[in-house]
Design a protein around this motif. Structure first.
Motif, short mmCIF file in Angstrom:
data_model
loop_
_atom_site.label_atom_id
_atom_site.label_comp_id
_atom_site.label_asym_id
_atom_site.label_seq_id
_atom_site.Cartn_x
_atom_site.Cartn_y
_atom_site.Cartn_z
N ARG A 163 0.89 -1.22 -0.01
CA ARG A 163 0.02 -0.02 -0.02
C ARG A 163 0.99 1.22 0.09
O ARG A 163 0.49 2.49 -0.51
N MET A 196 1.78 1.75 -3.75
CA MET A 196 0.68 2.16 -4.44
C MET A 196 0.82 3.53 -4.25
O MET A 196 0.61 4.32 -5.34
N ARG A 209 1.21 8.58 -7.18
CA ARG A 209 0.98 9.84 -6.71
C ARG A 209 2.28 10.72 -6.66
O ARG A 209 2.54 12.05 -6.68
N LEU A 242 -9.86 3.26 1.92
CA LEU A 242 -8.81 3.45 2.61
C LEU A 242 -8.00 4.40 1.93
O LEU A 242 -7.68 3.89 0.77
N HIS A 276 -4.35 7.00 1.92
CA HIS A 276 -3.13 7.52 2.21
C HIS A 276 -3.31 9.15 1.84
O HIS A 276 -3.67 9.50 0.78
N MET A 331 -0.95 12.64 1.63
CA MET A 331 0.29 13.19 1.69
C MET A 331 0.19 14.73 2.45
O MET A 331 -0.97 15.21 2.16
N ARG A 372 -1.70 15.43 -1.78
CA ARG A 372 -1.92 14.45 -2.95
C ARG A 372 -2.72 13.29 -2.07
O ARG A 372 -2.08 13.05 -0.86
N ARG A 373 -3.60 12.54 -2.80
CA ARG A 373 -4.15 11.38 -1.83
C ARG A 373 -4.10 10.32 -2.87
O ARG A 373 -4.38 10.34 -3.98
N GLN A 374 -4.07 8.87 -2.28
CA GLN A 374 -4.10 7.88 -3.21
C GLN A 374 -4.96 6.84 -2.46
O GLN A 374 -4.64 6.62 -1.22
N MET A 375 -5.96 6.30 -3.03
CA MET A 375 -6.47 5.25 -2.15
C MET A 375 -5.80 3.79 -2.34
O MET A 375 -5.07 3.54 -3.51
N VAL A 376 -5.79 3.52 -1.21
CA VAL A 376 -5.00 1.95 -1.22
C VAL A 376 -5.74 0.81 -0.94
O VAL A 376 -5.31 -0.46 -0.88
N GLY A 377 -7.13 1.09 -0.64
CA GLY A 377 -7.83 -0.13 -0.40
C GLY A 377 -9.60 0.23 -0.71
O GLY A 377 -9.81 1.45 -0.51
N TYR A 397 -4.27 4.34 7.75
CA TYR A 397 -4.92 5.27 6.68
C TYR A 397 -6.48 5.79 6.96
O TYR A 397 -6.73 5.46 8.18
N ASP A 411 -8.48 9.06 -7.14
CA ASP A 411 -7.85 8.48 -6.14
C ASP A 411 -7.49 7.20 -6.09
O ASP A 411 -6.47 6.64 -5.65
#
Lengths: 248, 248
Positions: A145, A148, A153, B70, B72, B74, B78-83, B101, B196
């Motif tokens: 994760r 990811m 990003r 779920l 992350h 930053m 910046r945002r990244q979905m991880v689940g 998360y 995301d």
DNA sequence: CGGGGGGTTGATCTCCTTCAATCAACGTGG
DNA sequence: CCACGTTGATTGAAGGAGATCAACCCCCCG
């Protein structure tokens, strides 16, 4: 005679360098004895395939030494690394015979192997192994994760810094050293492998590494020895606020 | 009286819609009885946070209904979905209190919760739960790795097609329907949430969805109902050779 | 009616890819 | 010992996929 003794010593679980982190970490001496009886070692040369995606895998294993990669390949040749196996990592999935990814050694690799069926029986009858494997799998999921976030990003420069930070931290953890002095470690990956890890092209990897070198964030000795004079600064470059707490 | 009966029925494990896929899937009736005693339900509205990264989490849970994400974030936003948590997925990590998360409901969500300590005791004493959780974690790891290929190597169009294929397949699996006819399913994610998920901007998501619509790969009813007339064609567009075998 | 959230579309810009040349290190065979 | 090929790495120039900035629409709700 003396080499024989050395080889024998190396093969005792008690002397194993990954003893405290591998899937067997929670085992007591009697449980270790069972593992000891069914285990066997295999060595692979750099560049050698350990398994190909789709192959039957009749064993699972711990990485004792060296680095291997897991990667997806699309029909048109695009490739994405999805796992980096460092010493103490586990290879193979109990309950599934077909390998889902290509596994390739990128440095000389030694595996501690167990045939699947005996291992699965052991897994069912030995809760410490089951618990440790769950723990390791959860850690791998966390790592995936974090990865990811990197892939989705981060900029090219941040991606390189992140990769270096991850490997530096893992290396420090295995050798039980701190993260405050200058760090020196081996990064046994070609530019192409790093590109596959980070979702970049090898040219971009090369350019960004040169840039980090120019900016004094890293130094490079020989082909694949990296020095990080200031880990905190590298972390900042990676876009991680994480204060890089102590050893995980 | 009748509503009371309905509510009570819904709360019996025997009637639970995720009974055959959740952590409790391998439990026998006596083990279920133990779970039944310590479980409790919680509901969340769309947009509501379930936990924030860093929060203490005093429970773990199964998603009974709805969709949660779920992600992350930053420092710079910046945002990244991880689940992506769909019905039957498990939330929370045994052995760790702090959430790594942000977890946010994107549709009305119902969780089946267990307080952490009793659950961890149960985990230690009930092998079927341990085994099922290991299995689910391994599946999640597989999903994360497929996702890594999407993030690292696929084009915007392929990313959108992949997301739709994943959700369509999960939906078909939960409802035990085949993948050969036209598929209709809900995609309760805003354009921003999809962005995301895929490491894109919401504008790019919008453009690519319009393009897939123009090309006849999907149709859209109302705001978030998707129809896929030909799943194989969608898979091809996603860059997956996978023949999309039957239900996983 | 006004306002806000979600969505679409357009114009421009930029970071990374693509294509290509060059280089250093290494081994191999003549 | 030196030409030759190979493999990994570096660097440059050009092009493009997606980001960014911005306008506008639709619909629901107060």
């Amino acid at each position: 005679m003396s080499t024989f003794t050395l080889a024998e010593d190396r093969m005792k679980c008690g002397n194993c360098p990954i003893r405290h982190r591998a899937v067997c970490a929670r085992c007591e001496t009697d449980e270790l004895a069972v593992l000891e009886r069914i285990k066997y070692y295999r060595d692979f040369a750099p560049g050698q395939a350990i398994v190909w995606a789709g192959d039957e895998m009749d064993f699972v294993a711990s990485v004792v030494d060296g680095v291997a990669t897991l990667s997806h390949t699309m029909e048109d040749g695009r490739r994405q690394m999805v796992g980096l196996l460092l010493p103490s990592d586990f290879l193979g999935r109990p309950g599934r015979a077909a390998a889902p990814y290509d596994v390739v050694a990128t440095s000389p690799v030694t595996l501690c192997c167990f045939r699947r069926e005996p291992f699965e029986d052991l897994l069912a009858s030995t809760p410490p192994i089951n618990r440790r494997l769950l723990e390791m799998t959860l850690d791998e999921l966390d790592a995936a994760r974090e990865w990811m976030l990197i892939l989705g990003r981060k900029t090219a420069r941040e991606k390189i810094a992140s990769l270096l930070a991850i490997v530096a931290r893992r290396d420090a953890s295995l050798r039980l050293t701190k993260l405050d002095g200058p760090l020196v470690f081996a990064l046994p990956l070609t530019r192409e492998a790093m590109a596959d890890y980070l979702g970049l092209t090898l040219e971009t990897v090369s350019r960004q590494i040169s840039a980090l070198k120019r900016d004094g964030l890293i130094r490079i000795q020989g082909s694949r020895q990296i020095t990080v004079p200031d880990f905190q600064r590298l972390m900042a470059e990676a876009g991680d606020d994480n204060d890089g707490g102590l050893i995980s």
